[in-house]
Write a protein that holds these residues in place. Sequence first.
Motif, PDB file in Angstrom:
ATOM      1  N   GLN A  15       0.740  -1.229  -0.080  1.00 12.42           N
ATOM      2  CA  GLN A  15      -0.068  -0.128   0.025  1.00 12.42           C
ATOM      3  C   GLN A  15       0.908   1.210  -0.129  1.00 12.42           C
ATOM      4  OE1 GLN A  15      -0.781  -2.706   1.856  1.00 12.42           O
ATOM      5  NE2 GLN A  15      -2.759  -3.256   1.332  1.00 12.42           N
ATOM      6  N   ARG A  16       1.977   1.146   0.745  1.00 10.23           N
ATOM      7  CA  ARG A  16       2.768   2.508   0.855  1.00 10.23           C
ATOM      8  C   ARG A  16       4.216   2.390   0.222  1.00 10.23           C
ATOM      9  NH1 ARG A  16       0.557   6.908   0.733  1.00 10.23           N
ATOM     10  NH2 ARG A  16       2.349   7.911   1.573  1.00 10.23           N
ATOM     11  N   ALA A  17       4.253   1.217  -0.693  1.00 10.49           N
ATOM     12  CA  ALA A  17       5.692   1.166  -1.256  1.00 10.49           C
ATOM     13  C   ALA A  17       6.047   2.183  -2.153  1.00 10.49           C
ATOM     14  CB  ALA A  17       5.704  -0.381  -1.928  1.00 10.49           C
ATOM     15  N   ARG A  18       7.390   2.613  -2.273  1.00 13.93           N
ATOM     16  CA  ARG A  18       7.696   3.400  -3.509  1.00 13.93           C
ATOM     17  C   ARG A  18       8.560   2.601  -4.543  1.00 13.93           C
ATOM     18  NH1 ARG A  18      11.709   7.321  -0.231  1.00 13.93           N
ATOM     19  NH2 ARG A  18      11.709   8.280  -2.251  1.00 13.93           N
ATOM     20  N   VAL A  19       7.496   2.407  -5.464  1.00 14.16           N
ATOM     21  CA  VAL A  19       7.872   1.518  -6.566  1.00 14.16           C
ATOM     22  C   VAL A  19       8.509   2.279  -7.775  1.00 14.16           C
ATOM     23  CG1 VAL A  19       6.971  -0.200  -8.333  1.00 14.16           C
ATOM     24  CG2 VAL A  19       5.945   0.023  -5.942  1.00 14.16           C
ATOM     25  N   ARG A  20       9.680   1.793  -8.206  1.00 13.03           N
ATOM     26  CA  ARG A  20      10.317   2.326  -9.322  1.00 13.03           C
ATOM     27  C   ARG A  20      10.021   1.666 -10.752  1.00 13.03           C
ATOM     28  NH1 ARG A  20      13.691   6.561  -8.915  1.00 13.03           N
ATOM     29  NH2 ARG A  20      13.022   6.772 -11.285  1.00 13.03           N
ATOM     30  N   THR A  21       9.908   0.290 -10.719  1.00 14.45           N
ATOM     31  CA  THR A  21       9.783  -0.762 -12.027  1.00 14.45           C
ATOM     32  C   THR A  21       9.077  -1.951 -11.375  1.00 14.45           C
ATOM     33  OG1 THR A  21      11.985  -0.177 -12.703  1.00 14.45           O
ATOM     34  CG2 THR A  21      11.266  -1.854 -13.569  1.00 14.45           C
ATOM     35  N   ILE A  22       8.268  -2.185 -12.273  1.00 15.57           N
ATOM     36  CA  ILE A  22       7.346  -3.530 -12.317  1.00 15.57           C
ATOM     37  C   ILE A  22       7.770  -4.411 -13.511  1.00 15.57           C
ATOM     38  CG2 ILE A  22       5.218  -4.616 -12.218  1.00 15.57           C
ATOM     39  CD1 ILE A  22       4.050  -2.198 -10.859  1.00 15.57           C
TER      40      ILE A  22
END
Length: 240
Positions: free
Chosen positions: A179-186
């Motif tokens: 829910q609060r993850a700082r995602v850069r790449t999927i």
Amino acid sequence: MAADTTPPGRITIIDPTPAAIAAFLNPRPVHALPGIGPATATLLTHHGLHTIGALADTPLLTLQRILGKTTGREIADRARGHDPRPVTPGAAPASRTARHDFPHDELDPGQHRRALLALAEQLGADLRHTHDAAGTLTLDIRYADRSHTTRTRTLPEATNHSAALTQTAYRIYDHLALQRARVRTITLRASGLRPAADAHQQLLLDASDDKARQLEKAADTARARFGPDAVFPASLAPSP
């Protein structure tokens, strides 16, 4: 590697010159280089080597101290665009990969799911184009601190149906509770590939499933004729 970065229906051409090859390789993350799995990528990033260009600039002896003598030499050569393995025409790929890089740290789960939908649609179209079906789906999420989480799930049946790939990708994502993850790449990877003609489809007493597959077939025909952006889910349409 060029194929992995190319949308279905398009072509990527890299000039066979050292400068052009370096320009293609250097900015890419280390995990994009063949031969580097998640554990090796984590080890390299721990030593401050985040890109293929950084690998190419690292002395051979340093890489061999980190990775071992044989693996260090192989990775050093590949980072510089040298790979002596022969190309086997017509060899079936072990997997197919689709990747989305956010332009900034993305905290919005809605944007995460939107990216997952786009990746599953891309993978499904790619698999149908090559008449393959996937047996497993792997989700890899990289965060702002360069750490990552990887989860793999076996599909109930081998498929190239975009809706089935999307639902599985959503289930893996929901299980991670980001829910609060700082995602850069999927990154989404379909593996366990087999000819689609050999895959068994569960018969369903559901007219909507048949309709969805017919619509998917029509969309593939339109993309083949007018380009990969001719048809896409409404939720992927740009905001007005």
